[in-house]
Design a protein around this motif. Structure first.
Motif, mmCIF file in Angstrom:
data_model
loop_
_atom_site.group_PDB
_atom_site.id
_atom_site.type_symbol
_atom_site.label_atom_id
_atom_site.label_comp_id
_atom_site.label_asym_id
_atom_site.label_seq_id
_atom_site.Cartn_x
_atom_site.Cartn_y
_atom_site.Cartn_z
ATOM 1 N N VAL A 64 7.463 15.764 -2.352
ATOM 2 C CA VAL A 64 8.242 14.538 -2.182
ATOM 3 C C VAL A 64 9.509 14.749 -1.375
ATOM 4 N N SER A 65 9.944 15.977 -1.257
ATOM 5 C CA SER A 65 11.183 16.232 -0.531
ATOM 6 C C SER A 65 10.961 16.376 0.969
ATOM 7 N N THR A 66 9.711 16.333 1.404
ATOM 8 C CA THR A 66 9.402 16.686 2.782
ATOM 9 C C THR A 66 9.769 15.596 3.780
ATOM 10 N N TYR A 67 9.219 14.404 3.579
ATOM 11 C CA TYR A 67 9.389 13.349 4.581
ATOM 12 C C TYR A 67 9.860 12.069 3.908
ATOM 13 N N CYS A 68 9.519 10.924 4.487
ATOM 14 C CA CYS A 68 9.924 9.629 3.943
ATOM 15 C C CYS A 68 8.955 9.188 2.862
ATOM 16 N N MET A 69 9.505 8.616 1.807
ATOM 17 C CA MET A 69 8.682 8.019 0.753
ATOM 18 C C MET A 69 9.325 6.717 0.311
ATOM 19 N N GLY A 70 8.492 5.820 -0.188
ATOM 20 C CA GLY A 70 9.069 4.552 -0.608
ATOM 21 C C GLY A 70 8.093 3.691 -1.379
ATOM 22 N N TRP A 71 8.529 2.465 -1.596
ATOM 23 C CA TRP A 71 7.760 1.478 -2.348
ATOM 24 C C TRP A 71 7.638 0.189 -1.527
ATOM 25 N N PHE A 72 6.458 -0.390 -1.603
ATOM 26 C CA PHE A 72 6.288 -1.721 -1.067
ATOM 27 C C PHE A 72 5.553 -2.557 -2.098
ATOM 28 N N ARG A 73 5.553 -3.846 -1.911
ATOM 29 C CA ARG A 73 4.911 -4.726 -2.880
ATOM 30 C C ARG A 73 4.156 -5.842 -2.161
ATOM 31 N N GLN A 74 3.226 -6.408 -2.882
ATOM 32 C CA GLN A 74 2.482 -7.540 -2.358
ATOM 33 C C GLN A 74 2.123 -8.473 -3.491
ATOM 34 N N ALA A 75 2.535 -9.709 -3.355
ATOM 35 C CA ALA A 75 2.199 -10.744 -4.322
ATOM 36 C C ALA A 75 1.019 -11.551 -3.787
ATOM 37 N N PRO A 76 0.260 -12.182 -4.637
ATOM 38 C CA PRO A 76 -0.885 -12.974 -4.192
ATOM 39 C C PRO A 76 -0.474 -14.035 -3.173
ATOM 40 N N GLY A 77 -1.201 -14.063 -2.067
ATOM 41 C CA GLY A 77 -0.926 -15.053 -1.040
ATOM 42 C C GLY A 77 0.277 -14.754 -0.172
ATOM 43 N N LYS A 78 0.908 -13.598 -0.376
ATOM 44 C CA LYS A 78 2.085 -13.242 0.413
ATOM 45 C C LYS A 78 1.842 -11.959 1.189
ATOM 46 N N GLY B 224 8.194 -4.270 2.324
ATOM 47 C CA GLY B 224 8.830 -3.012 2.006
ATOM 48 C C GLY B 224 9.994 -3.248 1.071
ATOM 49 N N VAL B 225 10.091 -2.443 0.016
ATOM 50 C CA VAL B 225 11.111 -2.646 -0.995
ATOM 51 C C VAL B 225 12.230 -1.613 -0.887
ATOM 52 N N ALA B 226 11.859 -0.335 -0.841
ATOM 53 C CA ALA B 226 12.865 0.727 -0.826
ATOM 54 C C ALA B 226 12.266 1.976 -0.206
ATOM 55 N N VAL B 227 13.123 2.782 0.386
ATOM 56 C CA VAL B 227 12.680 4.026 1.009
ATOM 57 C C VAL B 227 13.748 5.098 0.790
ATOM 58 N N MET C 10 2.124 -6.593 -7.015
ATOM 59 C CA MET C 10 1.575 -5.243 -7.127
ATOM 60 C C MET C 10 2.511 -4.339 -6.341
ATOM 61 N N TYR C 11 2.941 -3.264 -6.960
ATOM 62 C CA TYR C 11 3.850 -2.325 -6.323
ATOM 63 C C TYR C 11 3.094 -1.049 -5.965
ATOM 64 N N TYR C 12 3.305 -0.602 -4.750
ATOM 65 C CA TYR C 12 2.628 0.565 -4.222
ATOM 66 C C TYR C 12 3.643 1.614 -3.771
ATOM 67 N N CYS C 13 3.259 2.839 -3.962
ATOM 68 C CA CYS C 13 4.007 3.983 -3.465
ATOM 69 C C CYS C 13 3.415 4.393 -2.115
ATOM 70 N N ALA C 14 4.254 4.850 -1.198
ATOM 71 C CA ALA C 14 3.773 5.278 0.109
ATOM 72 C C ALA C 14 4.566 6.482 0.589
ATOM 73 N N ALA C 15 3.927 7.300 1.406
ATOM 74 C CA ALA C 15 4.569 8.509 1.913
ATOM 75 C C ALA C 15 4.155 8.732 3.364
ATOM 76 N N TYR D 295 14.244 8.324 11.390
ATOM 77 C CA TYR D 295 14.802 7.235 10.595
ATOM 78 C C TYR D 295 13.667 6.615 9.788
ATOM 79 N N CYS D 296 13.831 6.559 8.488
ATOM 80 C CA CYS D 296 12.763 6.067 7.619
ATOM 81 C C CYS D 296 12.848 4.549 7.473
#
Length: 123
Positions: free
Chosen positions: A28-42, A46-49, A91-96, A103-104
């Motif tokens: 997890v310390s290597t590159y960029c990681m974050g969270w994104f979300r998706q609601a139905p119909g939307k 991106g939430v945070a990185v 729904m919240y997803y993790c991404a890397a 710049y992340c």
């Protein structure tokens, strides 16, 4: 690489949740990681990185309420969510990222590695 989210659930408005994302085959310390979300119909949002140095960015709607962090020893990414609002339900997803990015961007749904998601419901 495998990312596994946990910690989602159902809370009342004003409540808190902490999401976790455990990485295997990825540091997890290597590159960029974050969270994104998706609601139905939307669209995805991106939430945070967090970058390799620990610098963070947030989408405007969660600033002051959400905090992203990581535990290098556990290879785990977190999202502390306070003062939850019905609009945060998704729904919240993790991404890397797969490679170094100078710049992340907070639009982490573009990153190569993504988890299966954890559901957050706010009533």
């Amino acid at each position: 690489v495998q990312l596994v989210e946990s910690g989602g659930g159902s809370v009342q408005a004003g409540g808190s949740l902490r999401l976790s994302c455990t990485a295997s085959g990825y540091t997890v310390s290597t590159y960029c990681m974050g969270w994104f979300r998706q609601a139905p119909g939307k669209e995805r949002e991106g939430v945070a990185v967090i970058d390799s140095d620990g610098s963070t960015s947030y989408t405007d709607s969660v600033k002051g309420r959400f905090t992203i962090s990581k535990d290098r020893a556990l290879d785990t990414l977190y999202l502390q969510m306070n003062s939850l609002e019905p609009e945060d339900a998704a729904m919240y997803y993790c991404a890397a990222s797969r490679e170094y990015i100078s710049y992340c961007p907070v639009e982490v749904y573009t990153y190569a590695y993504r988890g299966q998601g954890t559901q957050v419901t706010v009533s």
